[in-house]
Design a protein around this motif. Structure first.
Motif, PDB file in Angstrom:
ATOM      1  N   ASN A 244      25.092 149.157  20.659  1.00 60.40           N
ATOM      2  CA  ASN A 244      24.639 148.393  19.400  1.00 60.40           C
ATOM      3  C   ASN A 244      23.301 149.116  18.830  1.00 60.40           C
ATOM      4  N   ARG A 245      22.416 149.038  18.221  1.00 61.53           N
ATOM      5  CA  ARG A 245      21.344 149.546  17.362  1.00 61.53           C
ATOM      6  C   ARG A 245      20.021 148.894  18.028  1.00 61.53           C
ATOM      7  N   ILE A 246      18.994 149.517  18.410  1.00 62.10           N
ATOM      8  CA  ILE A 246      17.898 148.929  19.197  1.00 62.10           C
ATOM      9  C   ILE A 246      16.785 149.646  18.839  1.00 62.10           C
ATOM     10  N   LYS A 247      15.818 149.642  18.931  1.00 60.98           N
ATOM     11  CA  LYS A 247      14.585 150.074  18.752  1.00 60.98           C
ATOM     12  C   LYS A 247      14.615 151.012  19.967  1.00 60.98           C
ATOM     13  N   ASN A 248      14.060 152.666  19.108  1.00 63.58           N
ATOM     14  CA  ASN A 248      13.573 153.667  19.610  1.00 63.58           C
ATOM     15  C   ASN A 248      12.768 153.747  20.947  1.00 63.58           C
ATOM     16  N   PRO A 249      13.613 153.393  22.318  1.00 64.77           N
ATOM     17  CA  PRO A 249      12.631 153.511  23.702  1.00 64.77           C
ATOM     18  C   PRO A 249      11.723 154.409  23.609  1.00 64.77           C
ATOM     19  N   LEU A 250      11.079 155.586  22.507  1.00 61.67           N
ATOM     20  CA  LEU A 250      10.285 156.128  22.928  1.00 61.67           C
ATOM     21  C   LEU A 250       9.228 155.608  22.139  1.00 61.67           C
ATOM     22  N   LEU A 251       9.918 155.215  21.070  1.00 64.02           N
ATOM     23  CA  LEU A 251       8.126 154.456  20.256  1.00 64.02           C
ATOM     24  C   LEU A 251       8.012 153.064  20.705  1.00 64.02           C
ATOM     25  N   SER A 252       8.810 152.052  21.802  1.00 66.86           N
ATOM     26  CA  SER A 252       7.728 151.347  22.432  1.00 66.86           C
ATOM     27  C   SER A 252       7.618 151.914  23.823  1.00 66.86           C
ATOM     28  N   THR A 253       7.913 152.749  24.847  1.00 65.75           N
ATOM     29  CA  THR A 253       7.248 153.328  25.093  1.00 65.75           C
ATOM     30  C   THR A 253       5.155 154.015  24.953  1.00 65.75           C
ATOM     31  N   TYR A 254       5.275 154.295  23.234  1.00 65.78           N
ATOM     32  CA  TYR A 254       4.391 154.781  23.009  1.00 65.78           C
ATOM     33  C   TYR A 254       3.373 153.598  22.571  1.00 65.78           C
TER      34      TYR A 254
END
Length: 120
Positions: free
Chosen positions: A64-74
């Motif tokens: 699946n395509r998801i929001k980048n976890p690094l962007l979410s963490t940031y």
């Protein structure tokens, strides 16, 4: 930016705002750690291609395509840091609550300036 540099900048900002107290040092230390980690996450995000959406394969093998976890963490780290900035009186509204005054520069910008112009 490194934790030590963040710590110095935050302490300086508190002193300039007139909100610094020695007992804030633990809060400043925590905030500087959050900001250092946030900066590291941002660097990893950039190094990985700065893609806001990435492919993720779940445990069943479906991709699946998801929001980048690094962007979410940031984003989460920014929100957490904002709470600490407020506690230190380093946002305009928090400064006013802590000191009872407008921020020292006293200049309004954006929406605040437009609203002030309407009152005139």
């Amino acid at each position: 930016m490194k934790r030590k540099t963040w710590k110095e900048r935050i302490r300086k900002a508190c002193k300039e705002a007139g909100t610094y107290q020695n007992y804030f040092d633990n809060v400043i230390d925590t905030l500087s750690g959050i900001l250092e980690t946030r900066d590291n996450v941002e660097q990893k995000y950039i190094e990985s291609g700065a893609e806001p959406v990435v492919e993720y394969t779940n445990k069943t093998g479906r991709t699946n395509r998801i929001k980048n976890p690094l962007l979410s963490t940031y984003d989460e780290m920014n929100k957490t840091a904002l709470m600490y900035w407020k506690e230190l009186g380093l946002t305009p509204s928090a400064y006013k609550k802590v000191t009872g005054d407008k921020p020292k520069d006293g200049e309004s910008g954006g929406l605040a300036a437009a609203l002030a112009a309407l009152d005139s």
